[in-house]
Structures are given as C-alpha cells and as structure tokens.
Design a protein around this motif. Structure first.
Motif, PDB file in Angstrom:
ATOM      1  N   VAL A   1       0.905  -1.054  -0.111  1.00  0.00           N
ATOM      2  CA  VAL A   1       0.226   0.282   0.208  1.00  0.00           C
ATOM      3  C   VAL A   1       0.633   1.550  -0.291  1.00  0.00           C
ATOM      4  N   ILE A   2       2.082   1.267   0.624  1.00  0.00           N
ATOM      5  CA  ILE A   2       2.600   2.312   1.023  1.00  0.00           C
ATOM      6  C   ILE A   2       4.025   2.706  -0.365  1.00  0.00           C
ATOM      7  N   GLY A   3       3.803   1.247  -0.796  1.00  0.00           N
ATOM      8  CA  GLY A   3       4.774   1.520  -1.914  1.00  0.00           C
ATOM      9  C   GLY A   3       3.740   1.802  -3.431  1.00  0.00           C
TER      10      GLY A   3
ATOM     11  N   VAL B   1      11.583   0.095 -12.013  1.00  0.00           N
ATOM     12  CA  VAL B   1      12.216   0.755 -11.077  1.00  0.00           C
ATOM     13  C   VAL B   1      10.501   0.237 -10.079  1.00  0.00           C
ATOM     14  N   LYS B   2       9.567   0.340 -10.427  1.00  0.00           N
ATOM     15  CA  LYS B   2       8.833   0.378  -9.971  1.00  0.00           C
ATOM     16  C   LYS B   2       7.921  -0.689  -9.396  1.00  0.00           C
ATOM     17  N   LEU B   3       8.966  -1.872  -9.864  1.00  0.00           N
ATOM     18  CA  LEU B   3       8.588  -3.391  -9.478  1.00  0.00           C
ATOM     19  C   LEU B   3       9.531  -3.485  -8.255  1.00  0.00           C
ATOM     20  N   PHE B   4      11.128  -3.211  -8.704  1.00  0.00           N
ATOM     21  CA  PHE B   4      11.981  -2.567  -7.298  1.00  0.00           C
ATOM     22  C   PHE B   4      12.195  -2.479  -6.199  1.00  0.00           C
ATOM     23  N   SER B   5      10.966  -1.586  -6.635  1.00  0.00           N
ATOM     24  CA  SER B   5      10.846  -0.541  -5.229  1.00  0.00           C
ATOM     25  C   SER B   5      10.006  -1.121  -4.684  1.00  0.00           C
ATOM     26  N   LEU B   6       9.222  -1.842  -4.958  1.00  0.00           N
ATOM     27  CA  LEU B   6       8.086  -2.115  -4.203  1.00  0.00           C
ATOM     28  C   LEU B   6       8.987  -3.513  -3.422  1.00  0.00           C
ATOM     29  N   LEU B   7       9.551  -4.474  -4.548  1.00  0.00           N
ATOM     30  CA  LEU B   7       9.657  -5.275  -3.446  1.00  0.00           C
ATOM     31  C   LEU B   7      10.975  -5.321  -2.495  1.00  0.00           C
TER      32      LEU B   7
END
Length: 280
Positions: free
Chosen positions: A79-81, A174-180
């Motif tokens: 949620v935060i990500g 970037v979005k995927l790895f920021s969430l991971l």
C-alpha cells in the motif's frame, strides 16, 4: 559473567536467544542498509507499527501472531509503495494513516482478547529470551529468502536505491523493484520484532547500518559491517539484560543508540581535528 556463560551452555532459551540475535542481524544488516541509503526510515516505521493490527487480529482469532505480522507487513509495504509511486503527494498521509490505524486496530483486538497475553506483550516490547525454537526456523527461512533475493537482484536494487532515473535509463523496472524492496524491509521488520519489539524495531533496523555508513561507502561492505554491529548489539543487549534482569529489547536499543551517538560524535571530532591539522 560466569553465570551468563553457564546459562548459554546449559539453558535452551539462552541458546535460542543467541541464535535469534545472530539470524536477526543478517536481515538487519541487509535491509537496514537499503533503508539508510534510500532514506525510507519513515516508511519502515509505518510498516512496523501497522503490523500491530495484524498481530492483534491473529491473537483475537487464536492464530499465530507471526503469521498475522507477515501478512500485515507485506500488505502495508505494498500500500505504501503503490501510494508512493502513483500518488506521491499523499505518501506521508498514507504512511501516517497506516501507522495510526494499525496501532489502533491492534489495541482494540488486544483489548477484546480475553485475558492478559504475555506472548503478545513480548512482541510489542521485545524479549529475545522468549524466542521459541520454531520461530528460529521461520527467521532462518526468511533470512535465506532475503539473502537469495539480494544476491539475485543486487545490481537492480543498488540502482533503484541510489538513483531511480539512472535505473530507468538502464531499463530496470523501478516500480517493481521499489515495491519488492519495501517487501524485503517488511519481512525484516517481522524478524526484528521478535528481538526488540515492534515499538522499537526501527532503531535496530536503521542504526547499525547508519553507523556502518559513516565508515564505509560501498553498499556491500556497509551490509557486512551492519550485520556485525547488529550481532554485537543483540548479543550485548542479551548479556546485560540477563546479568541485571532488565528488559532485553530496551537494553539492546539503548546500546545501539549509544553506539550511534559515539560513532557520530567521534567521526565529527576526527573530521574537525583533521581540518585543524591541515590548516596549521
């Protein structure tokens, strides 16, 4: 000291506590370094406090609170990500809301659960002496997953942590790895909760890496130094709390905070001395 060594040799709960501190230090060193480098301490704090809601619900339903903590931590991280990626202006508000709502929900579920639950209090304020053997296996598997993930995607996580624009140019999702990365921090929070409690988890997550960052620059070295520091702080907290019959989580956090203060002041004093020496 003799009593402590005898307890380490003869008492299972002391052996579990020592192993728990060792395992927690691995995740602490890795995830903490990303938290410090990417400056997401507030996000990590939001995740940690939101976890109370899941733990309280799990207790209320008669389930394992660690399972509730893992699910809630991952949901809070996502949620935060997602809010940070798509509604950046609302990020602080979302973190604050999750922080407060998670705590409030946890308190309500705890109050609705019959009886005073000692185990849940140990998760709130931390008690490394009460880590059961089956939780050590869980921490081990979480550690292993974190280490393997970082080994596989070290370059991508490095690029995302230091410069997202550069990472995009290198075609890193970037979005995927920021969430991971946030999910990795969330799992580390669950591990550390069992050592220092969710109220103080952010200190053990960030401070060893912050100390390491003052003396080494490479991220890999920073992780290794932070792991060693984390092991020293958890072991030191265990020894002092056992010797003087004090709360282990609070002692560990105080040792960590004191070491951070000494390192920061010492480095600043050394820097000033170097400047004066060159000017003379």
């Amino acid at each position: 000291m003799e009593d402590l060594l005898h307890a380490l040799v003869s008492q299972t709960f002391m052996q579990n506590a020592l192993i728990g501190g060792l395992l927690a230090s691995v995740a602490c060193g890795i995830a903490g370094s990303y938290v410090v480098v990417k400056r997401i301490g507030y996000m990590a704090g939001g995740i940690a406090h939101a976890v109370l809601g899941g733990m309280g619900l799990a207790y209320f339903l008669g389930r394992n609170p660690v399972a509730g903590a893992i699910i809630t931590a991952l949901l809070a991280a996502l949620v935060i990500g997602i809010v940070g990626i798509y509604w950046q202006k609302q990020e602080d508000t979302a973190i604050s809301a999750l922080w407060a709502v998670g705590m409030a929900a946890g308190v309500l579920f705890i109050s609705a659960t019959p009886g005073y639950n000692v185990d849940l209090m140990s998760y709130l304020f931390g008690n490394i002496l009460m880590i059961p053997r089956h939780n050590l296996y869980l921490i081990f598997w979480l550690d292993l997953g974190i280490v393997l993930f970082v080994l596989l995607f070290y370059k991508q996580l490095l690029a995302v942590s230091f410069d997202e624009e550069f990472a995009e140019l290198r075609q890193v999702p970037v979005k995927l790895f920021s969430l991971l990365l946030l999910c990795l921090v969330a799992l580390t929070v669950v591990i550390l909760i069992q050592v220092v409690g969710l109220i103080m988890v952010i200190a053990l997550l960030a401070l060893p890496a912050a100390i390491a960052g003052q003396f080494v620059k490479a991220l890999g070295k920073m992780m290794i130094v932070a792991m060693i520091l984390g092991l020293l702080f958890t072991s030191g907290g265990l020894a002092v709390s056992y010797q003087y019959d004090l709360p282990s989580g609070a002692v560990t956090v105080l040792l960590t905070g004191l070491a951070y203060l000494l390192a920061t002041v010492g480095k600043a004093a050394w820097h000033q001395w170097q400047l004066r020496r060159r000017a003379a």
